[in-house]
Motif scaffolding. Structure first.
Motif, short mmCIF file in Angstrom:
data_model
loop_
_atom_site.label_atom_id
_atom_site.label_comp_id
_atom_site.label_asym_id
_atom_site.label_seq_id
_atom_site.Cartn_x
_atom_site.Cartn_y
_atom_site.Cartn_z
N ASP A 1 47.26 -9.85 97.89
CA ASP A 1 46.31 -9.91 96.77
C ASP A 1 46.77 -10.88 95.69
O ASP A 1 45.95 -11.48 95.00
CB ASP A 1 46.14 -8.51 96.15
CG ASP A 1 45.52 -7.53 97.13
OD1 ASP A 1 44.41 -7.81 97.61
OD2 ASP A 1 46.15 -6.50 97.42
N ALA A 2 48.09 -11.03 95.55
CA ALA A 2 48.60 -11.95 94.53
C ALA A 2 49.98 -12.45 94.92
O ALA A 2 50.83 -11.69 95.39
CB ALA A 2 48.67 -11.26 93.17
N LEU A 3 50.18 -13.75 94.74
CA LEU A 3 51.47 -14.40 94.88
C LEU A 3 51.93 -14.76 93.47
O LEU A 3 51.20 -15.43 92.74
CB LEU A 3 51.36 -15.65 95.74
CG LEU A 3 52.58 -16.57 95.80
CD1 LEU A 3 53.78 -15.85 96.43
CD2 LEU A 3 52.25 -17.85 96.59
N CYS A 4 53.13 -14.32 93.09
CA CYS A 4 53.61 -14.51 91.72
C CYS A 4 54.84 -15.40 91.68
O CYS A 4 55.75 -15.26 92.51
CB CYS A 4 53.95 -13.18 91.08
SG CYS A 4 52.66 -11.94 91.18
N PHE A 5 54.88 -16.30 90.70
CA PHE A 5 56.05 -17.14 90.46
C PHE A 5 56.64 -16.78 89.11
O PHE A 5 55.91 -16.68 88.11
CB PHE A 5 55.65 -18.63 90.47
CG PHE A 5 55.23 -19.15 91.81
CD1 PHE A 5 56.17 -19.62 92.71
CD2 PHE A 5 53.89 -19.16 92.17
CE1 PHE A 5 55.79 -20.10 93.96
CE2 PHE A 5 53.49 -19.65 93.42
CZ PHE A 5 54.44 -20.13 94.31
N THR A 6 57.97 -16.60 89.08
CA THR A 6 58.64 -16.29 87.83
C THR A 6 60.04 -16.88 87.86
O THR A 6 60.47 -17.46 88.86
CB THR A 6 58.68 -14.77 87.58
OG1 THR A 6 59.07 -14.52 86.23
CG2 THR A 6 59.66 -14.07 88.52
N GLY A 7 60.80 -16.73 86.77
CA GLY A 7 62.13 -17.32 86.67
C GLY A 7 62.04 -18.76 86.19
O GLY A 7 60.95 -19.34 86.10
N GLY A 8 63.19 -19.36 85.89
CA GLY A 8 63.22 -20.70 85.33
C GLY A 8 62.50 -21.73 86.17
O GLY A 8 61.73 -22.56 85.66
N ILE A 9 62.71 -21.71 87.48
CA ILE A 9 62.04 -22.65 88.38
C ILE A 9 60.61 -22.21 88.62
O ILE A 9 59.67 -23.02 88.57
CB ILE A 9 62.80 -22.75 89.72
CG1 ILE A 9 64.19 -23.39 89.50
CG2 ILE A 9 62.01 -23.56 90.73
CD1 ILE A 9 65.09 -23.35 90.72
N GLY A 10 60.41 -20.94 88.90
CA GLY A 10 59.07 -20.44 89.21
C GLY A 10 58.09 -20.65 88.08
O GLY A 10 56.91 -20.94 88.31
#
Length: 399
Positions: free
Chosen positions: A321-330
């Protein structure tokens, strides 16, 4: 309520002073080079303060932080009495801790038994707890474990195909890390989907250390890191997934000890090892733009590794349902997000180039309107998770 958040490392410590109810951060900072010379970087409001002060041990570092919060030009509170509780980042809770807990002598004793699983991190975490108990007697301390969120993985996901006795005797299995970030981001994504039930979410926490998790209905069912943080994705200096045969062959050819091999895999591999330039992806991206082929290779390997895990976790979740990007690179590398999502149309993930390239410090959807699944960029907030868990436990809201 004011919570003092502490993340004690072997020669450094990070801290925040936060009100978990309002999410207001009164101060944040970092003590570096503990035991060498000592540098304190303290931020409060729009102000920054840097002090070079001797910190022979973590005790002097924490004393300096408390003094800075109360007495110096970085003052934000009147006394230690204004601090209601201390929340500690704890790296490894093994199978013993599936949630955050009040720090007691028994908890510390258990964490000491887990030191072989995290020899670099758990001793520093324990030291931070014991020093805070000494300097702020009577204040409640709460341990928030990186591994806790992943304790919902089913056995077939966390077990290694080694003789079963290696698990029963030594606890050799996948544990996962970055749990506070995966929890926060997946929970934010559920809110953005406006859907609390039947949610299939993949979280890519991408920084100098990186991991991917598959989260079904708010619970982790798989994650890329394993017994230690070196497994999984290619990272700043960590090798990620490498066949055991390749490691033993390298050791044989180079006449390496186990410790030397682990040093290579943890500190000299990954983006640094492939690019030969830096562990910082920003520098490697610039190198690629300048025509450096090893930098190009490093960037493409990073993105390809992430994409493989995304595909595997779409299968594990039976959709997404959702792909999430997080963190300094994300959060900051639009190119990595673009390469990862390229060709995922068949999985219902279609990135919008215009939305992807827009800079924003806020959570946002970068998928096209026609994308069957959403693609989110969500700034993580591990400190809030620590502060909020501390508040709930100390207030008796979580039993």
């Amino acid at each position: 309520m004011l919570v003092f958040i502490l993340n004690a490392g072997s020669s450094s410590l990070k801290y925040q002073l936060m009100n978990p109810i309002s999410k207001e951060v009164l101060a944040t900072g970092l003590c570096e080079r503990i035991g060498i010379d000592g540098i304190l970087k303290h931020e409060f409001g729009d102000n920054k303060l840097t002090l070079e002060v001797s910190m022979p041990t973590h005790k002097e570092a924490i004393e300096l932080v408390l003094k800075t919060l109360i007495e110096s030009e970085g003052k934000v509170i009147n006394s230690i009495d204004d601090i209601d509780a201390i929340g500690h980042r704890a790296v490894h809770g093994g199978e013993e801790f599936a949630s955050s807990v009040m720090v007691t002598p028994k908890v510390i004793e258990t964490m000491k038994k887990l030191i072989p699983l995290a020899p670099l991190h758990n001793p520093a975490n324990i030291m931070g707890m014991e020093i805070c108990q000494e300097l702020m007697p009577g204040k409640p301390n709460v341990a928030v474990f990186d591994t806790a969120f992943h304790q919902t993985m089913p056995d077939y996901a966390y077990m290694y195909a080694l003789p079963y006795e290696q698990y029963t005797k030594h606890g050799i299995r996948k544990y996962g890390f970055h749990g506070t970030s995966h929890y926060f981001v997946s929970n934010e994504a559920r809110g953005m989907l406006d859907k609390k039930h039947n949610t299939r979410i993949i979280v890519c926490h991408l920084g100098n250390g990186s991991s991917v998790s598959a989260v079904l209905n708010g619970k982790c069912i798989d994650t890329s890191m394993g017994l230690t943080p070196v497994q999984g994705l290619m990272m700043g200096t960590r090798a990620g997934d490498v066949g055991a045969g390749a490691i033993s062959y390298m050791m044989s050819q180079e006449k390496l000890t186990i410790d030397q091999a682990l040093d290579i895999m943890n500190k000299k591999s990954g983006i640094l090892g492939i690019s030969g330039k830096s562990s910082d992806l920003r520098e490697v991206l610039q190198g690629m733009q300048d025509g450096d082929d090893r930098c190009r290779l490093a960037v493409e390997m990073v993105a390809y590794n992430i994409k493989k895990y995304v595909g595997a976790y779409v299968a594990a979740l039976d959709g997404v349902d959702a792909l999430c990007f997080t963190g300094g690179i994300g959060e900051n590398s639009s190119l990595i997000r673009e390469i990862v999502c390229a060709g995922l149309d068949g999985m219902g993930l279609i990135i919008d180039p215009t939305k992807n390239n827009k800079r924003s410090g806020k959570a946002r959807d970068i998928a096209t309107n026609s994308s069957a699944a959403r693609i989110f960029v969500i700034p993580t907030n591990e400190e809030y998770v620590i502060a909020n868990d501390t508040y709930k436990i100390v207030s008796g809201l979580e039993k």
